[in-house]
Scaffold this motif. Structure first.
Motif, PDB file in Angstrom:
ATOM      1  N   THR A   1      11.053  43.348   3.552  1.00 48.55           N
ATOM      2  CA  THR A   1      10.084  42.429   2.938  1.00 48.55           C
ATOM      3  C   THR A   1      10.711  41.070   2.637  1.00 48.55           C
ATOM      4  N   ALA A   2      12.019  41.066   2.351  1.00 48.35           N
ATOM      5  CA  ALA A   2      12.703  39.801   2.076  1.00 48.35           C
ATOM      6  C   ALA A   2      12.964  39.018   3.357  1.00 48.35           C
TER       7      ALA A   2
ATOM      8  N   LYS B   1      12.290  34.476   7.649  1.00 46.66           N
ATOM      9  CA  LYS B   1      11.980  34.060   9.012  1.00 46.66           C
ATOM     10  C   LYS B   1      10.851  33.041   9.029  1.00 46.66           C
ATOM     11  N   SER B   2       9.859  33.266   8.185  1.00 48.54           N
ATOM     12  CA  SER B   2       8.740  32.339   8.111  1.00 48.54           C
ATOM     13  C   SER B   2       9.203  30.961   7.653  1.00 48.54           C
ATOM     14  N   GLU B   3      10.087  30.931   6.691  1.00 48.37           N
ATOM     15  CA  GLU B   3      10.596  29.657   6.180  1.00 48.37           C
ATOM     16  C   GLU B   3      11.414  28.931   7.246  1.00 48.37           C
ATOM     17  N   ARG B   4      12.222  29.694   8.007  1.00 50.15           N
ATOM     18  CA  ARG B   4      13.011  29.075   9.066  1.00 50.15           C
ATOM     19  C   ARG B   4      12.105  28.472  10.132  1.00 50.15           C
ATOM     20  N   TRP B   5      11.037  29.178  10.471  1.00 46.17           N
ATOM     21  CA  TRP B   5      10.092  28.683  11.461  1.00 46.17           C
ATOM     22  C   TRP B   5       9.407  27.414  10.979  1.00 46.17           C
ATOM     23  N   ILE B   6       8.998  27.411   9.722  1.00 46.05           N
ATOM     24  CA  ILE B   6       8.341  26.229   9.146  1.00 46.05           C
ATOM     25  C   ILE B   6       9.297  25.039   9.145  1.00 46.05           C
ATOM     26  N   ARG B   7      10.560  25.280   8.783  1.00 47.53           N
ATOM     27  CA  ARG B   7      11.550  24.203   8.786  1.00 47.53           C
ATOM     28  C   ARG B   7      11.761  23.664  10.195  1.00 47.53           C
TER      29      ARG B   7
END
Length: 339
Positions: free
Chosen positions: A6-7, A12-18
């Motif tokens: 879950t962490a 991964k989502s944050e890395r993609w957004i960045r």
């Protein structure tokens, strides 16, 4: 599901957004230039690649903004390679076989000889071996697309982007002139439709220009020209792999065959053995074309226009000599073996 799983998802989502935030502005500028180039091409008839180059070069000052550099770099490198890989779907090996062994051999020899001539002539310049591959490969195979493919496997060099833009501009202009003049030239010399089709397919660079020039003469000339052109395209992955391996032996390239060449071969084999619907082929062809136009727009945006316009004249002379060489070779074969 564990706490670690879950962490990991938010991470991964944050890395993609960045990543998107970092690249989207430069990518958007390249797409905008590609859209403008496509619009102008559809309304004025000149090649899309040429418009993308000219618009991109005129807006080169934008690349000075740090926010645009990551997206432009991604478009000029990774999007370019994906577009080249998808070009394989344009090639059906069964169509190439229809040419006959002698014409296949003659066309292949012309391609290899033109590339070899480019390498030989390039030793008159400071770029040496690499510029000869870039220019000779573009003239021998399929113009701008081939130039981009060869550029992707050549070792890095401070002048590599400038050389690539110069070659793409030059072969696009030369091919456009050839598309207009060659059918007139060949018909004025009383060549048959078969001979004319072979010479058009063996000498003009862009696939669309080959088709247009060939069918402007006759249906037979158009069909032969398209088949010969597809054979030249079939040489692309082989030659690029050879170039890649030659630099690898010098310790100047990676250890494996580039992934986009593997994709090209897989796409070509798939097209040859599976009944792919025409609609799918059209969509993938459009996707490949858009990727290449966006890539060349990004490449032009990153290029110093002054450096391109002040190149040594020998670099342009080499391209003209290569163009005349492949024209002369095609005319000799058509005259003495396609009677």
């Amino acid at each position: 599901m564990t706490t670690a799983d879950t962490a990991e998802r938010p991470a991964k989502s944050e890395r993609w957004i960045r990543w998107v935030k970092k690249h989207w502005q430069g990518f958007a500028i390249a797409v905008l230039v590609a859209m403008a180039a496509t619009f102008l091409s559809e309304h004025y008839g000149a090649p899309t690649m040429l418009f993308a180059l000219l618009i991109g070069l005129s807006l080169g000052f934008l690349s000075e903004h740090d926010d645009l550099k990551p997206g432009l770099g991604f478009s000029a490198k990774h999007l370019l390679r994906l577009g080249v890989g998808l070009l394989g779907l344009q090639l059906a090996f069964t169509d190439v076989q229809a040419l006959g062994g002698l014409s296949v051999g003659a066309t292949s020899l012309l391609v290899v000889a033109t590339l070899g001539l480019g390498i030989a002539l390039s030793f008159a310049t400071a770029r040496r071996f690499a510029y000869g591959i870039l220019s000779g490969g573009a003239v021998a195979v399929c113009g701008a697309s081939a130039a981009l493919a060869f550029s992707a496997v050549l070792p890095s060099h401070p002048k590599r982007e400038e050389d690539t833009v110069l070659v793409v501009i030059s072969v696009t202009v030369l091919s456009t002139v050839a598309m207009v003049l060659y059918p007139i030239l060949f018909q004025s010399l009383n060549y048959s439709d078969l001979q004319t089709g072979f010479m058009i397919g063996a000498t003009i660079h862009d696939v669309a220009q080959v088709v247009g020039a060939g069918y402007s003469v006759s249906e037979e000339a158009g069909l032969v020209a398209t088949l010969v052109k597809m054979l030249r395209v079939a040489c692309l992955p082989i030659l690029v792999i050879v170039v890649h391996l030659s630099f690898r032996s010098r310790g100047q390239a990676g250890a494996f065959v580039p992934w986009f060449l593997t994709l090209f071969i897989v796409m070509a084999v798939t097209r040859s053995v599976l009944p792919i619907p025409e609609a799918v082929l059209w969509v993938m062809g459009q996707a490949s074309q858009w990727m290449l136009v966006i890539a060349i727009a990004a490449l032009a945006l990153q290029t110093n226009l002054r450096a391109v316009t002040t190149v040594h004249p020998m670099l342009l002379i080499i391209l003209v000599i290569e163009t005349l060489f492949i024209l002369g070779g095609a005319m000799l074969y058509a005259t003495y073996f396609l009677n």
